[in-house]
Design a protein around this motif. Sequence first.
Motif, PDB file in Angstrom:
ATOM      1  N   GLU A  82      -2.958 -19.028  -3.429  1.00  0.00           N
ATOM      2  CA  GLU A  82      -2.734 -17.684  -2.759  1.00  0.00           C
ATOM      3  C   GLU A  82      -1.949 -16.780  -3.998  1.00  0.00           C
ATOM      4  O   GLU A  82      -2.206 -15.672  -3.944  1.00  0.00           O
ATOM      5  CB  GLU A  82      -1.698 -17.592  -1.373  1.00  0.00           C
TER       6      GLU A  82
ATOM      7  N   ASN B 238       6.955  -0.339  -0.614  1.00  0.00           N
ATOM      8  CA  ASN B 238       5.713  -0.049  -0.277  1.00  0.00           C
ATOM      9  C   ASN B 238       5.474   1.430  -1.121  1.00  0.00           C
ATOM     10  O   ASN B 238       4.752   2.138  -0.382  1.00  0.00           O
ATOM     11  CB  ASN B 238       5.400   0.098   1.002  1.00  0.00           C
TER      12      ASN B 238
ATOM     13  N   MET C  30      -6.402  -7.998  -1.410  1.00  0.00           N
ATOM     14  CA  MET C  30      -6.140  -8.878  -0.599  1.00  0.00           C
ATOM     15  C   MET C  30      -5.511  -8.589   0.970  1.00  0.00           C
ATOM     16  O   MET C  30      -5.504  -9.284   1.806  1.00  0.00           O
ATOM     17  CB  MET C  30      -4.868  -9.922  -1.051  1.00  0.00           C
ATOM     18  N   GLY C  31      -5.402  -7.467   1.272  1.00  0.00           N
ATOM     19  CA  GLY C  31      -4.926  -7.080   2.606  1.00  0.00           C
ATOM     20  C   GLY C  31      -3.577  -7.351   2.778  1.00  0.00           C
ATOM     21  O   GLY C  31      -3.291  -6.882   4.277  1.00  0.00           O
ATOM     22  N   ARG C  32      -2.715  -7.707   2.026  1.00  0.00           N
ATOM     23  CA  ARG C  32      -1.287  -7.802   2.537  1.00  0.00           C
ATOM     24  C   ARG C  32      -0.577  -7.919   1.057  1.00  0.00           C
ATOM     25  O   ARG C  32      -1.166  -8.046  -0.041  1.00  0.00           O
ATOM     26  CB  ARG C  32      -1.117  -8.911   3.280  1.00  0.00           C
ATOM     27  N   ARG C  33       0.657  -7.511   1.049  1.00  0.00           N
ATOM     28  CA  ARG C  33       1.492  -7.612  -0.121  1.00  0.00           C
ATOM     29  C   ARG C  33       2.474  -8.678  -0.375  1.00  0.00           C
ATOM     30  O   ARG C  33       2.706  -8.924  -1.614  1.00  0.00           O
ATOM     31  CB  ARG C  33       2.444  -6.420   0.014  1.00  0.00           C
ATOM     32  N   GLN C  34       2.598  -9.600   0.603  1.00  0.00           N
ATOM     33  CA  GLN C  34       3.397 -10.779   0.192  1.00  0.00           C
ATOM     34  C   GLN C  34       2.858 -11.899  -0.804  1.00  0.00           C
ATOM     35  O   GLN C  34       3.771 -12.026  -1.681  1.00  0.00           O
ATOM     36  CB  GLN C  34       3.754 -11.562   1.276  1.00  0.00           C
TER      37      GLN C  34
ATOM     38  N   GLN D  88       7.797  -3.981  -2.416  1.00  0.00           N
ATOM     39  CA  GLN D  88       8.877  -4.242  -1.131  1.00  0.00           C
ATOM     40  C   GLN D  88       8.865  -2.859  -0.548  1.00  0.00           C
ATOM     41  O   GLN D  88       9.031  -3.006   0.731  1.00  0.00           O
ATOM     42  CB  GLN D  88      10.110  -4.937  -1.562  1.00  0.00           C
TER      43      GLN D  88
ATOM     44  N   VAL E 110      -2.731  -5.549  -3.733  1.00  0.00           N
ATOM     45  CA  VAL E 110      -2.152  -5.496  -2.171  1.00  0.00           C
ATOM     46  C   VAL E 110      -3.587  -5.129  -1.579  1.00  0.00           C
ATOM     47  O   VAL E 110      -3.746  -5.561  -0.295  1.00  0.00           O
ATOM     48  CB  VAL E 110      -1.220  -4.815  -2.017  1.00  0.00           C
ATOM     49  N   LYS E 111      -4.341  -4.047  -1.858  1.00  0.00           N
ATOM     50  CA  LYS E 111      -5.517  -3.654  -1.248  1.00  0.00           C
ATOM     51  C   LYS E 111      -6.725  -4.534  -0.942  1.00  0.00           C
ATOM     52  O   LYS E 111      -7.034  -4.702  -0.027  1.00  0.00           O
ATOM     53  CB  LYS E 111      -5.974  -2.299  -2.025  1.00  0.00           C
TER      54      LYS E 111
ATOM     55  N   ALA F  41      -3.642 -13.749  -5.933  1.00  0.00           N
ATOM     56  CA  ALA F  41      -3.012 -12.454  -5.863  1.00  0.00           C
ATOM     57  C   ALA F  41      -3.062 -11.721  -7.470  1.00  0.00           C
ATOM     58  O   ALA F  41      -3.182 -10.582  -7.563  1.00  0.00           O
ATOM     59  CB  ALA F  41      -1.634 -12.333  -5.462  1.00  0.00           C
TER      60      ALA F  41
END
Length: 291
Positions: free
Chosen positions: A136, A289, A233-237, A287, A230-231, A140
């Motif tokens: 993962e 955003n 993968m659809g999530r920032r973590q 974090q 982030v865009k 990223a």
Amino acid sequence: MMRVILFLVTNLAVMLVASIVLSLLGAGRYMTAQGIDYYSLFVFALVFGFTGSFISLFLSKFLAKRSTRAHVITSPANETERWLVSTVEKLATTAGIGMPEVAVYEGEPNAFATGAFKNSALVAVSTGLLQSMSHEEVEAVLAHEVAHIANGDMVTMTLLQGVVNTFVIFLARVVGFVVDKAISRDSDSEGGAGYYITVIVCEIAFGVLASIIVAWFSRRREYRADAGSVKLMGRRQPMIHALQRLGGIESGDLPKNLVTAGITSSNKFLALFRSHPPIEKRIETLQNNVV
């Protein structure tokens, strides 16, 4: 960082070599007995300024492969290579670009993307990155590099470099003319030794200052590529975790002084030349955003 360093070094080398060759060939027609023909000089600077940056761009993939000794995956030999190729293909499709070449090279955890065109770029990851990160987290990082390609960052930087090159070449010759006339009133219209020496020295000095401008712009593009990851993968973590892994820090509070070789610097002057912002700043931005 690799793509930016190669781009800047190649560009500066091309400019210096072109300057010396042109001087030896007597290409100084923009200088007259009455002074400088500024219009002709600016056209000259514009042509050769952009020539240097575009040569750097078109050589970027070749030089990146040679300098890192990257192995381009043409036919996946194992499960890791198959996963890499399929992951990059998925991200490229999502980003709306052509499938890049995928390569692996020996080295510390890192990755880069380069190339003159969105549909024929190169994405390379190090063995250190593959060994130290989860799938993962690697995805990223790959998404970050694909975002660079989709954003057209290398072309944008090429245009910026062409602009600053133009002013470096123009100003170096103006200063060279002034110095030459000051030390030798008998110099011919093409310029004497003082002119050529001053031009080369000024091109190096102004080139260093121009590199600070390009590096600042590169740092801004890194924030945008983080947002692109982030865009995609659809999530920032995942990107946050990947950056934390690169910085060698645990999840949670960030240390006040994070020093990672090649990414940030405790020396504020040297930090001006960094192509990447400090990892802690990138994480904080994600974090909050604010991307």
